[in-house]
Design an enzyme around this catalytic site. Structure first.
Site, PDB file in Angstrom:
ATOM      1  N   ASP A  16      57.510  30.759  52.960  1.00 52.45           N
ATOM      2  CA  ASP A  16      57.884  30.773  54.719  1.00 52.45           C
ATOM      3  C   ASP A  16      59.293  31.804  54.672  1.00 52.45           C
ATOM      4  O   ASP A  16      59.751  32.274  53.815  1.00 52.45           O
ATOM      5  CB  ASP A  16      58.613  29.409  54.841  1.00 52.45           C
ATOM      6  N   GLY A  17      59.067  32.197  55.897  1.00 48.19           N
ATOM      7  CA  GLY A  17      60.335  33.139  56.373  1.00 48.19           C
ATOM      8  C   GLY A  17      59.980  34.699  56.507  1.00 48.19           C
ATOM      9  O   GLY A  17      60.681  35.514  56.792  1.00 48.19           O
ATOM     10  N   GLY A  19      58.389  35.868  59.260  1.00 51.31           N
ATOM     11  CA  GLY A  19      58.966  36.174  60.519  1.00 51.31           C
ATOM     12  C   GLY A  19      60.264  36.457  60.612  1.00 51.31           C
ATOM     13  O   GLY A  19      60.610  37.526  61.420  1.00 51.31           O
ATOM     14  N   ARG A  29      56.678  41.010  63.443  1.00 54.01           N
ATOM     15  CA  ARG A  29      56.397  39.819  62.504  1.00 54.01           C
ATOM     16  C   ARG A  29      55.428  40.432  61.405  1.00 54.01           C
ATOM     17  O   ARG A  29      55.497  39.981  60.152  1.00 54.01           O
ATOM     18  CB  ARG A  29      55.859  38.742  63.385  1.00 54.01           C
ATOM     19  N   HIS A  33      54.932  39.840  57.177  1.00 54.48           N
ATOM     20  CA  HIS A  33      53.748  39.512  56.409  1.00 54.48           C
ATOM     21  C   HIS A  33      53.379  40.595  55.499  1.00 54.48           C
ATOM     22  O   HIS A  33      53.004  40.278  54.171  1.00 54.48           O
ATOM     23  CB  HIS A  33      52.732  39.093  57.326  1.00 54.48           C
ATOM     24  N   SER A  61      47.705  28.353  57.392  1.00 58.39           N
ATOM     25  CA  SER A  61      47.677  27.063  57.724  1.00 58.39           C
ATOM     26  C   SER A  61      46.884  26.631  58.853  1.00 58.39           C
ATOM     27  O   SER A  61      46.467  27.768  59.560  1.00 58.39           O
ATOM     28  CB  SER A  61      48.916  26.269  58.141  1.00 58.39           C
ATOM     29  N   ARG A  67      48.798  30.714  66.666  1.00 59.21           N
ATOM     30  CA  ARG A  67      49.675  32.115  66.788  1.00 59.21           C
ATOM     31  C   ARG A  67      48.952  33.111  67.441  1.00 59.21           C
ATOM     32  O   ARG A  67      47.901  32.963  67.735  1.00 59.21           O
ATOM     33  CB  ARG A  67      50.240  32.468  65.239  1.00 59.21           C
ATOM     34  N   LEU A 127      44.835  33.057  34.472  1.00 52.17           N
ATOM     35  CA  LEU A 127      45.439  32.209  35.756  1.00 52.17           C
ATOM     36  C   LEU A 127      44.168  31.849  36.675  1.00 52.17           C
ATOM     37  O   LEU A 127      43.523  32.690  36.909  1.00 52.17           O
ATOM     38  CB  LEU A 127      46.610  33.095  36.375  1.00 52.17           C
ATOM     39  N   ARG A 190      60.820  20.771  54.326  1.00 53.38           N
ATOM     40  CA  ARG A 190      59.261  20.444  54.942  1.00 53.38           C
ATOM     41  C   ARG A 190      58.240  20.625  53.999  1.00 53.38           C
ATOM     42  O   ARG A 190      58.146  21.618  53.160  1.00 53.38           O
ATOM     43  CB  ARG A 190      59.139  20.947  56.444  1.00 53.38           C
ATOM     44  N   SER A 192      54.888  20.456  55.622  1.00 54.82           N
ATOM     45  CA  SER A 192      53.977  21.270  56.579  1.00 54.82           C
ATOM     46  C   SER A 192      52.798  21.072  56.193  1.00 54.82           C
ATOM     47  O   SER A 192      51.827  21.998  56.119  1.00 54.82           O
ATOM     48  CB  SER A 192      54.408  22.533  56.499  1.00 54.82           C
ATOM     49  N   GLU A 203      57.818  18.207  41.547  1.00 51.29           N
ATOM     50  CA  GLU A 203      59.145  18.712  41.444  1.00 51.29           C
ATOM     51  C   GLU A 203      59.157  19.771  42.640  1.00 51.29           C
ATOM     52  O   GLU A 203      58.614  20.644  42.853  1.00 51.29           O
ATOM     53  CB  GLU A 203      59.778  19.400  40.325  1.00 51.29           C
TER      54      GLU A 203
HETATM   55  C1  FPP Z   1      55.104  32.032  56.963  1.00 49.80           C
HETATM   56  O1  FPP Z   1      56.214  32.941  57.421  1.00 49.80           O
HETATM   57  C2  FPP Z   1      54.019  32.835  56.348  1.00 49.80           C
HETATM   58  C3  FPP Z   1      52.888  32.769  56.805  1.00 49.80           C
HETATM   59  C4  FPP Z   1      52.471  32.158  57.952  1.00 49.80           C
HETATM   60  C5  FPP Z   1      51.796  33.704  56.069  1.00 49.80           C
HETATM   61  C6  FPP Z   1      51.738  33.920  54.628  1.00 49.80           C
HETATM   62  C7  FPP Z   1      50.998  35.113  54.415  1.00 49.80           C
HETATM   63  C8  FPP Z   1      51.482  36.236  53.581  1.00 49.80           C
HETATM   64  C9  FPP Z   1      52.555  36.100  52.558  1.00 49.80           C
HETATM   65  C10 FPP Z   1      50.682  37.516  53.438  1.00 49.80           C
HETATM   66  C11 FPP Z   1      49.356  37.338  53.145  1.00 49.80           C
HETATM   67  C12 FPP Z   1      48.648  36.609  51.998  1.00 49.80           C
HETATM   68  C13 FPP Z   1      48.130  37.160  51.051  1.00 49.80           C
HETATM   69  C14 FPP Z   1      47.603  36.030  50.036  1.00 49.80           C
HETATM   70  C15 FPP Z   1      47.697  38.607  50.831  1.00 49.80           C
HETATM   71  P1  FPP Z   1      56.536  32.623  58.918  1.00 49.80           P
HETATM   72  O2  FPP Z   1      55.794  33.590  59.805  1.00 49.80           O
HETATM   73  O3  FPP Z   1      56.017  31.205  59.393  1.00 49.80           O
HETATM   74  O4  FPP Z   1      58.121  32.924  59.022  1.00 49.80           O
HETATM   75  P2  FPP Z   1      58.938  32.459  60.132  1.00 49.80           P
HETATM   76  O5  FPP Z   1      59.163  30.819  59.909  1.00 49.80           O
HETATM   77  O6  FPP Z   1      60.231  33.054  59.622  1.00 49.80           O
HETATM   78  O7  FPP Z   1      58.772  32.751  61.400  1.00 49.80           O
END
Ligand code: FPP
Length: 236
Positions: A16-17, A19, A29, A33, A61, A67, A127, A190, A192, A203
């Site tokens: 998370d985070g 954005g 944004r 990513h 998700s 989005r 893995l 959370r 989520s 944990e």
């Molecule tokens: C949450 O941040 C992150 C996501 C919705 C996507 C996660 C995707 C990646 C890390 C990159 C692609 C993945 C792979 C496996 C190559 P957010 O956008 O919800 O951040 P915010 O809460 O700060 O808005």
């Protein structure tokens, strides 16, 4: 092979985070990513180094479809690139790739890549990287309930035979041990809609950093925290 005793066998991560990381820098944004995809590479390597057997990443998700189209496209593009670039490395690093979620909602091109890589890496043992894509735990649980109901109606099982073990065998994670450690970045407390059934005894470690700032050392620290909790538990 097996993990050393105190190392979590299975780590699940809510990344998370991205954005907020981008916003802090005045960037779009999608740049967050993109930077987050780098953290994915780091964490995978750290897990291999530690002897973690399963790493599950919440990459997209079921709610993420709502989005803006440009952000969804950017995420799908990153996933495609990750699969293109990683296909060879996964093979070399002896990593098995699995995907969970409503994979049929993904673009055909991405599904084809996933199918090819999962088949090709099926016997790898260093893995198992599980990508949760278009994933929602409630949807997964409902699908399991539905398939059990269908088996019961078809007379294959009786409702009395439905126990925890049988239920789990109808989830998409069938055959994968439950996560021992759930990590969430960006300080949010959370879960989520992520692996709701499977994290019953995990944990939970919340890290303040945004996901793009999460490095190998951060993963090592979360594992240290996990070990500390286990030692305390063992002393009781
Ligand atoms: C949450 O941040 C992150 C996501 C919705 C996507 C996660 C995707 C990646 C890390 C990159 C692609 C993945 C792979 C496996 C190559 P957010 O956008 O919800 O951040 P915010 O809460 O700060 O808005």
């Amino acid at each position: 092979m097996g993990s050393p005793p105190e190392i979590p066998r299975h780590i699940a991560v809510i990344m998370d985070g991205n954005g907020r990381w981008a916003k802090e820098r005045g960037l779009p944004r999608r740049d967050g990513h993109r930077a987050g995809a780098e953290s994915v590479r780091e964490v995978m390597e750290a897990c291999i180094e530690l002897g973690v057997e399963y790493l599950t990443l919440y990459a997209f998700s079921s709610e993420n479809w709502s989005r803006p189209a440009s952000e969804v496209e950017a995420l799908m593009g990153l996933l495609d690139r990750f699969l293109d670039e990683k296909a060879k490395d996964l093979d070399k690093q002896n990593v098995r790739l699995l995907a969970i979620g409503q994979i049929d909602r993904l673009p055909q091109k991405t599904r084809d890549k996933l199918a090819r890589i999962t088949a090709h890496t099926a016997n790898h043992t260093a893995l198992t990287l599980v990508l949760a894509l278009s994933y929602g735990a409630r949807e997964e649980i409902v699908a399991a309930a539905r398939s059990l109901a269908e088996e019961a109606i078809a007379g294959k099982i009786s409702p009395a035979e439905i126990d925890n073990e049988r239920f789990a065998s109808h989830l998409q994670t069938a055959g994968i041990p439950d996560p021992d450690l759930l990590v969430r970045t960006s300080g949010e407390m959370r879960v989520s809609n992520f692996l709701l059934w499977q994290i019953s005894y995990a944990e939970i470690v919340i890290v303040k950093k945004f996901w793009p700032d999460f490095r190998q050392t951060d993963l090592f620290e979360t594992v240290e925290e996990y070990k500390r909790r286990h030692r305390r538990f063992g002393a009781l």
